[in-house]
Scaffold this motif. Structure first.
Motif, mmCIF file in Angstrom:
data_model
loop_
_atom_site.group_PDB
_atom_site.id
_atom_site.type_symbol
_atom_site.label_atom_id
_atom_site.label_comp_id
_atom_site.label_asym_id
_atom_site.label_seq_id
_atom_site.Cartn_x
_atom_site.Cartn_y
_atom_site.Cartn_z
ATOM 1 N N ARG A 143 -23.050 14.913 -14.551
ATOM 2 C CA ARG A 143 -22.142 13.606 -13.806
ATOM 3 C C ARG A 143 -21.117 14.505 -12.876
ATOM 4 O O ARG A 143 -20.611 14.136 -11.737
ATOM 5 N N GLY A 177 -24.452 9.070 -15.779
ATOM 6 C CA GLY A 177 -24.116 8.972 -14.801
ATOM 7 C C GLY A 177 -25.804 9.508 -13.677
ATOM 8 O O GLY A 177 -25.349 9.310 -12.587
ATOM 9 N N ASP A 179 -28.704 8.692 -11.271
ATOM 10 C CA ASP A 179 -29.370 6.547 -11.110
ATOM 11 C C ASP A 179 -30.524 7.166 -10.901
ATOM 12 O O ASP A 179 -31.030 6.084 -10.541
ATOM 13 N N GLN A 525 -18.439 5.345 -16.438
ATOM 14 C CA GLN A 525 -18.184 6.026 -15.805
ATOM 15 C C GLN A 525 -16.460 5.508 -15.897
ATOM 16 O O GLN A 525 -16.065 6.673 -15.513
#
Length: 564
Positions: A143, A177, A179, A525
């Protein structure tokens, strides 16, 4: 799950019981000694699974019967009777919040309770935390390399170490991270967004448009169904004219597959372009994987080829192209009110092909007055690694979505995080493991851990103190000893101080509301974004210092001297 452990945990438990020490109060810590992937940080995950295990921890009658068969015949019956009563009701667990950035030597988990039970929890907790934290950290690195705008999809189920590894990889790469996942069961169990369209086998299964059934698709706005195959053929003529490519060179089986899939999923049409060749070029200019794919597909594309020389001659002819076929079908869908969601590449020079594809998509969008066409997402797969991402960025690719499998879920650059679980106190006395390797020496005593922040809001040091010490305050000058550095104490003055550990398990129950998986992902994050660039960079980062207070340093020195 009580039997998901190493046999020596049970032999030690019997030893504690025989010596009458099984109920002695004890404390252990779970931590790792060295940051993974030659980086400066890790993500701590696996807490929720660990707490679920603690709630269920007990030996069933079947478990006891099995243990009788594997432990020495001299093991007393009374020990097995005692194991029937064992659970985690007297255990207390504190931990960093799941998804937190963590550093070497700092405990992820602290476990307190009767010595026998604390010992029996070791192997399972390590199993649940080690791989989870490793995969989450690996995903976080992908990420950070990809940046916030790139979509990342985990596609590693078929390469994972068994179904448990596959599910864990999907869950913890999402925290790190990513998706999406291609893993349908992970989507069901954990609520992770699931994505996936077609593979080469679907495209290779078609040979001509006559195989497309049904052929018609109603316009999105309503009305009479339209023969999408015929419409796509008409668009192919226009696309090939624009690209100055003969329409007859477009593979008809590939066109049929695209049309069939578009009719089935008109809102989710994605074209896999490299089954035969992405662009209409001589095969000698194609990349080696595409040549192999073409060789395998010759019986479908060109019919039987009984003599090898004829096959070689045909290989020198122009090959079929996936991009004109995709554009034709996508433009046909657009004419009916639908919008293609992307293209995918799985072989060859992904960077160069992405640039060529983007140029063609923009040309089609401009020529045929379809403004969104030029921004159709380009997805890639094919054994993507950190080095792949670095080359994508360095060479200015047009890639929008990246699917990562083997190099994510198997963690080839770091097979294990190497977490350990060590006693730090028994019966109120601090424990110390001494070794010639200083990094393997434990830090004694039950501890509180604090994260110190600088003026910019970045954490600059983690500080371990004995549990009974007063907590440091923001703005207070502190004398600390950084692990791995010899000499006098270092003076630091934090702008903010954060206690790292919270108590999550007490009296046999989870005692704090656990966040949802998306909340854990958001926390991870946010934790990564707080790191300074020097600690967050993936190549040759600045080491993050972990320190102990003066009081803990003196205890460590005293115990070392007493045991030498």
């Amino acid at each position: 799950m009580a039997l998901l452990t190493d046999l020596y945990q049970l032999t030690m438990a019997y030893g504690y019981w025989r010596a009458g020490r099984h109920r002695a109060p004890a404390a252990a810590e779970l931590f790792f000694r060295r940051e993974p992937f030659h980086g400066a940080f890790a993500l701590g995950t696996g807490l929720a699974e660990g707490l679920r295990f603690l709630r269920a921890f007990r030996f069933s009658a079947a478990d006891i019967a099995y243990l009788r068969s594997v432990l020495p015949s001299t093991t007393e019956d009374a020990f097995f009777d005692y194991l029937c009563t064992v659970d985690a009701s007297e255990v207390t667990v504190s931990s960093v919040p799941e998804g937190s950035v963590v550093f070497s030597r700092v405990p992820l988990l602290q476990v307190k309770g009767p010595l026998l039970v604390v010992q029996l929890l070791e192997t399972t907790l390590l199993c649940l935390v080690n791989y989870a934290s490793l995969v989450a950290t690996n995903a976080a690195r992908f990420r950070l390399l990809a940046g916030p705008g790139m979509k990342l999809m985990e596609i590693g189920l078929r390469r994972a170490q068994g179904p448990d590894g596959g599910l864990s990889a999907s869950k913890y790469s999402y925290i790190g991270g990513f998706d999406y996942t291609s893993n349908v069961l992970a989507g069901k169990l954990y609520g992770i967004p699931v994505r996936g369209t077609i593979a080469h086998s679907f495209i290779m299964s078609f040979t001509s448009l006559t195989e497309v059934q049904p052929r018609v698709l109603p316009p999105l706005a309503g009305g009479e169904p339209v023969d999408l195959a015929a419409l796509a053929e008409s668009w192919l003529q226009r696309v090939c004219e624009l690209l100055q490519s003969p329409p007859e060179k477009a593979n008809r089986g590939e066109l049929a597959a695209f049309v069939s899939y578009a009719i089935t999923f008109p809102h989710n049409f994605q074209g896999l372009l490299d089954t035969y060749c992405v662009m209409s070029v001589p095969v000698l200019h194609c990349h080696l994987p595409q040549v192999f794919v073409l060789l395998l597909s010759l019986p479908l594309v060109l019919g039987p080829c009984p003599k090898r020389p004829r096959a070689l001659i045909l290989l020198l002819a122009p090959v079929r192209s996936g991009l004109p076929n995709f554009c034709a079908v996508a433009l046909a869908l657009h004419q009916l009110g639908y919008r293609a969601i992307g293209v995918r590449l799985d072989s060859g020079d992904l960077v160069q092909q992405s640039k060529e594809i983007r140029r063609v998509l923009r040309a089609c969008g401009t020529t045929f007055q379809v403004p969104w066409f030029g921004s159709i997402p380009i997805a890639v797969s094919n054994d993507i690694s950190e080095q792949s991402l670095e080359s994508f960025i360095r060479e200015g690719s047009e890639i929008d979505v990246i699917g990562v499998g083997t190099n994510l879920v198997t963690c080839p650059l770091q097979p294990s995080l190497g977490c350990v679980y060590k006693l730090v106190e028994v019966n109120g006395s601090p424990c110390l493991k001494l070794t010639e390797e200083e990094e393997k020496m434990t830090i004694p005593g039950i501890k509180a851990v604090y994260r110190l922040y600088d003026d910019a809001g970045h954490p600059f040091m983690d500080l371990m103190a004995l549990e009974d010490e007063s907590a440091p305050n923001a703005g207070q000058e502190l004398a600390v000893h950084v692990l791995g550095r010899r000499g006098e104490a270092t003076k630091v003055r934090p702008t903010a101080v954060e206690p790292l550990h919270r108590t999550y398990f007490r009296d046999g129950q989870v005692c704090e509301v656990l966040p949802s998986l998306p909340e854990v992902r958001s926390h991870a994050q946010a934790s990564l974004s707080q790191l300074s660039p020097a600690h967050r960079r993936l190549r040759e980062p600045q080491p993050y210092p972990v320190a102990v207070t003066e009081k803990l340093h003196l205890l460590l020195a005293e115990l070392r001297q007493a045991r030498q």
